[in-house]
Design an enzyme around this catalytic site. Structure first.
Site, mmCIF file in Angstrom:
data_model
loop_
_atom_site.group_PDB
_atom_site.id
_atom_site.type_symbol
_atom_site.label_atom_id
_atom_site.label_comp_id
_atom_site.label_asym_id
_atom_site.label_seq_id
_atom_site.Cartn_x
_atom_site.Cartn_y
_atom_site.Cartn_z
ATOM 1 N N ARG A 195 31.662 40.859 33.903
ATOM 2 C CA ARG A 195 32.417 41.762 33.422
ATOM 3 C C ARG A 195 33.800 41.052 33.404
ATOM 4 O O ARG A 195 34.598 42.449 33.002
ATOM 5 C CB ARG A 195 32.564 43.018 34.371
ATOM 6 C CG ARG A 195 31.203 42.977 35.272
ATOM 7 C CD ARG A 195 30.961 44.579 36.587
ATOM 8 N NE ARG A 195 31.835 45.422 35.865
ATOM 9 C CZ ARG A 195 32.137 46.329 36.355
ATOM 10 N NH1 ARG A 195 31.727 46.539 37.798
ATOM 11 N NH2 ARG A 195 33.398 47.408 36.284
ATOM 12 N N CYS A 236 33.388 50.624 46.162
ATOM 13 C CA CYS A 236 32.388 49.819 45.443
ATOM 14 C C CYS A 236 32.685 48.596 46.455
ATOM 15 O O CYS A 236 33.034 49.324 47.557
ATOM 16 C CB CYS A 236 32.847 49.242 44.427
ATOM 17 S SG CYS A 236 34.606 48.364 44.484
ATOM 18 N N ARG A 268 37.639 53.318 47.715
ATOM 19 C CA ARG A 268 39.257 53.644 46.523
ATOM 20 C C ARG A 268 39.087 54.800 46.160
ATOM 21 O O ARG A 268 37.911 55.331 45.336
ATOM 22 C CB ARG A 268 38.648 52.739 45.802
ATOM 23 C CG ARG A 268 38.400 51.571 45.306
ATOM 24 C CD ARG A 268 37.580 50.186 44.607
ATOM 25 N NE ARG A 268 39.067 49.997 43.913
ATOM 26 C CZ ARG A 268 38.502 49.401 42.407
ATOM 27 N NH1 ARG A 268 37.028 48.262 42.452
ATOM 28 N NH2 ARG A 268 39.329 49.142 41.535
ATOM 29 N N LYS A 323 41.455 42.264 30.657
ATOM 30 C CA LYS A 323 40.710 43.452 30.828
ATOM 31 C C LYS A 323 40.999 44.858 31.040
ATOM 32 O O LYS A 323 40.847 45.771 30.688
ATOM 33 C CB LYS A 323 39.327 43.711 31.384
ATOM 34 C CG LYS A 323 38.222 43.811 32.124
ATOM 35 C CD LYS A 323 37.675 43.674 33.058
ATOM 36 C CE LYS A 323 38.406 43.927 34.329
ATOM 37 N NZ LYS A 323 38.284 45.099 35.403
ATOM 38 N N ASN A 324 41.747 44.789 32.262
ATOM 39 C CA ASN A 324 42.813 46.109 32.511
ATOM 40 C C ASN A 324 43.758 46.036 31.885
ATOM 41 O O ASN A 324 44.132 47.531 32.627
ATOM 42 C CB ASN A 324 43.360 45.031 34.393
ATOM 43 C CG ASN A 324 42.240 45.025 35.295
ATOM 44 O OD1 ASN A 324 41.176 45.376 34.453
ATOM 45 N ND2 ASN A 324 42.178 44.669 36.632
ATOM 46 N N ASP A 376 43.482 40.863 42.803
ATOM 47 C CA ASP A 376 42.465 39.735 42.666
ATOM 48 C C ASP A 376 42.348 38.276 41.969
ATOM 49 O O ASP A 376 41.603 37.835 41.288
ATOM 50 C CB ASP A 376 42.459 40.881 40.743
ATOM 51 C CG ASP A 376 42.497 41.960 40.537
ATOM 52 O OD1 ASP A 376 43.233 42.864 40.176
ATOM 53 O OD2 ASP A 376 42.251 42.275 41.858
HETATM 54 C C1 EPZ Z 1 43.044 48.254 39.496
HETATM 55 O O1 EPZ Z 1 42.408 48.825 39.965
HETATM 56 C C2 EPZ Z 1 42.187 46.550 38.867
HETATM 57 N N1 EPZ Z 1 41.209 47.340 38.040
HETATM 58 C C3 EPZ Z 1 42.020 46.267 40.162
HETATM 59 O O2 EPZ Z 1 40.920 45.163 39.821
HETATM 60 C C4 EPZ Z 1 43.082 45.924 41.467
HETATM 61 O O3 EPZ Z 1 42.293 45.209 42.544
HETATM 62 C C5 EPZ Z 1 44.058 46.511 41.341
HETATM 63 O O4 EPZ Z 1 43.971 47.790 40.150
HETATM 64 C C6 EPZ Z 1 44.738 46.740 42.237
HETATM 65 O O5 EPZ Z 1 45.709 46.022 41.332
HETATM 66 C C7 EPZ Z 1 41.842 47.934 36.798
HETATM 67 O O6 EPZ Z 1 43.197 47.642 36.338
HETATM 68 C C8 EPZ Z 1 40.634 48.537 35.716
HETATM 69 P P1 EPZ Z 1 44.889 50.421 43.003
HETATM 70 P P2 EPZ Z 1 42.932 50.521 40.258
HETATM 71 O O7 EPZ Z 1 44.529 52.325 42.323
HETATM 72 O O8 EPZ Z 1 43.980 51.780 39.770
HETATM 73 C C9 EPZ Z 1 44.545 52.672 47.103
HETATM 74 C C10 EPZ Z 1 39.749 43.786 38.735
HETATM 75 O O9 EPZ Z 1 39.090 43.039 39.169
HETATM 76 N N2 EPZ Z 1 43.952 53.778 46.503
HETATM 77 O O10 EPZ Z 1 46.279 50.312 42.345
HETATM 78 O O11 EPZ Z 1 41.362 51.000 40.636
HETATM 79 C C11 EPZ Z 1 43.227 52.245 47.031
HETATM 80 O O12 EPZ Z 1 42.115 52.087 47.500
HETATM 81 C C12 EPZ Z 1 40.116 45.253 39.477
HETATM 82 O O13 EPZ Z 1 39.821 43.266 37.817
HETATM 83 C C13 EPZ Z 1 44.545 55.430 47.447
HETATM 84 O O14 EPZ Z 1 44.398 55.518 48.391
HETATM 85 O O15 EPZ Z 1 43.433 49.889 41.536
HETATM 86 C C14 EPZ Z 1 44.230 50.495 46.823
HETATM 87 O O16 EPZ Z 1 43.324 50.380 48.234
HETATM 88 C C15 EPZ Z 1 39.313 45.196 40.833
HETATM 89 N N3 EPZ Z 1 44.194 56.357 45.951
HETATM 90 C C16 EPZ Z 1 44.886 50.304 46.043
HETATM 91 O O17 EPZ Z 1 45.257 52.444 46.123
HETATM 92 C C17 EPZ Z 1 44.544 56.772 45.027
HETATM 93 O O18 EPZ Z 1 44.380 57.636 44.541
HETATM 94 C C18 EPZ Z 1 45.072 50.638 44.944
HETATM 95 O O19 EPZ Z 1 44.357 51.053 43.942
HETATM 96 C C19 EPZ Z 1 44.185 55.116 44.182
HETATM 97 C C20 EPZ Z 1 44.034 54.197 44.928
#
Ligand code: EPZ
Length: 433
Positions: free
Chosen positions: A401, A118, A123, A22-23, A309
């Protein structure tokens, strides 16, 4: 709304095939926005999931006709002028943010509803905004929308390190903007997840010039335009790991096919440390479990570290370990919604700040539990497979999902999982699997 009814204690046996990730599929679909009118992007091994359909609907609003034939999806750009990603779609799926980068890159403008938080955390998207601003994009939040003007888009150095490490979709957005930016972009502290690598390889297949794929430093030589191509979506490493956990807690003997063990070193290592026998080849993993596990401490980290995840599913395994294990969540400090639900099933887990301390028990017992998010619910399914008696997991729409026909595929391995429709008046209708 549906729920799962799981009769636990049934050993899993046989072979199961992993679907596309998915990702990986979501940002790859969004990359179609980088194409010119009339061009096509064809992806195969696309999973059939609610989130994939949501991205299809969003692309439809942005002038891309999305058609599907079994696991092959075609994105045909029919109108390359729309730039608005509306709230009513973005609110359903955070990953909608992945249209921001390609809209900025190709259409030089975007108006994308800011995704909300969420249950797993606040996030924010500050890294996305900062990265695009570094490329000369004027971007600001107005009335709940990120509005971007990229008439001065230009390649530059972008640092994407955040408090919790690099951002996966943040890296993907900056990359998709940079491929069509004049000059050279250097992305420092880029995320290295296989899903980021897969997108970069797709973009190179579309005519982009990206180097350093798989490393935290990506160099992008901007080009004037991209072209359509055909590509395959990589296997879902989190789905594969979820099946490993289900096999482990049921004393199973399971072959997981069409996966990428080389993307799963950290989960495989945690299984080795827990004393769970695994063997792997190029695209398969065998799990042979005796049902007894040594306690293992893990800390979730950006790739290639232990994936957040897979945290909930591994916690379900450790809740049956022979001792104390500690799980530290370094990516989403609040990602512990599954803890009280596992405790309802008899697990002994204490949450301390960003850690969960798990005292392994001999047996879990079936109970009624509530799914809160995609991976927490996968953890509850794993626990339900091991539990004595029946477990009822409410709100399984979370599972749909990210997992395609999960109950049927587990039943093909000998599990007993029913999907039951919960009528508003709570009358239950049992559907034969
Ligand atoms: C991706 O989300 C995945 N989703 C998530 O999978 C996964 O948990 C996550 O990466 C971490 O591996 C998809 O690929 C669609 P991040 P993403 O930006 O990109 C913080 C699932 O279950 N952050 O790497 O949204 C954030 O809050 C989902 O399939 C900031 O602070 O995650 C988090 O603590 C859930 N500022 C960390 O960084 C930002 O601008 C990593 O988030 C962006 C992120």
């Amino acid at each position: 709304m549906d729920k799962f009814v799981i009769e636990g204690g049934r050993q899993l046996q046989g072979a199961i095939q992993v679907n596309g990730a998915k990702n990986a599929a979501l940002p790859m679909m969004a990359a179609s926005l980088l194409l010119e009118q009339g061009d096509r992007l064809v992806l195969r091994n696309v999973p059939n999931l609610v989130d994939i359909r949501t991205m299809g609907t969003l692309l439809g609003k942005l002038g891309v006709r999305v058609t599907r034939n079994r696991d092959v999806m075609t994105m045909h750009v029919t109108d390359d002028t729309p730039v608005i990603a509306p709230y009513e779609i973005v609110k359903k799926m955070r990953a909608s943010i992945c249209v921001l980068g390609p809209l900025v890159g190709r259409r030089r403008a975007a108006k994308v509803s800011q995704p909300g938080g969420c249950v797993i955390g606040v996030r924010p998207v500050d890294l996305h905004v900062r990265g695009l601003a570094d490329l000369g994009v004027e971007i600001a939040m107005k009335r709940g929308y990120l509005e971007a003007d990229a008439s001065n888009l230009k390649g530059r150095t972008v640092y994407l390190g955040g408090a919790y490490g690099p951002s996966v979709t943040g890296t993907q957005n900056v990359l998709m903007a940079a491929v069509l930016a004049e000059g050279t972009t250097l992305i420092e502290c880029a995320a290295c997840e296989p899903e980021v690598q897969a997108l970069a390889e797709l973009l190179n297949g579309m005519g982009a010039r990206i180097e350093g794929i798989g490393s935290p430093r990506l160099t992008v030589q901007g080009v004037s335009h991209l072209h359509g191509t055909k590509a395959a979506v990589i296997p879902d490493r989190i789905e594969a790991a979820t099946f490993m956990a289900a096999a482990a807690v049921t004393r199973g003997n399971v072959r997981i096919n069409k996966c990428r063990p080389d993307h799963m070193i950290a989960p495989l290592e945690s299984f080795r440390m827990a004393g769970i026998e695994t063997e792997s080849g190029e695209d398969w993993i065998d799990v042979h479990s005796t049902g007894s596990f040594k306690p293992v401490d893990i800390t979730t980290l950006p790739y290639p570290g232990f994936p957040t995840d897979f945290q909930a599913q591994f916690m379900a395994v450790m809740s049956l370990g022979s001792g104390i294990s500690v799980i530290t969540e370094k990516i989403y400090p609040d990602r512990f919604m599954h803890v009280p639900e596992l405790t309802r099933m008899g697990a002994k887990i204490r949450k301390e700040g960003t850690c969960a301390i798990i005292a392994g028990v001999d047996q879990l017992t079936g109970a009624e539990v509530m799914a809160s998010d995609l991976r927490a619910s996968a953890g509850l399914v794993v626990a339900g497979m091991a539990a004595e008696g029946f477990t009822e997991i409410h709100r399984v729409y979370h599972i749909d999902r990210g997992y395609q026909n999960l109950e049927r595929r587990l039943c093909d391995l000998g599990a007993r999982v029913s999907r039951v429709s919960e009528k508003k008046d709570n009358t239950y209708i049992r559907e034969a699997v």
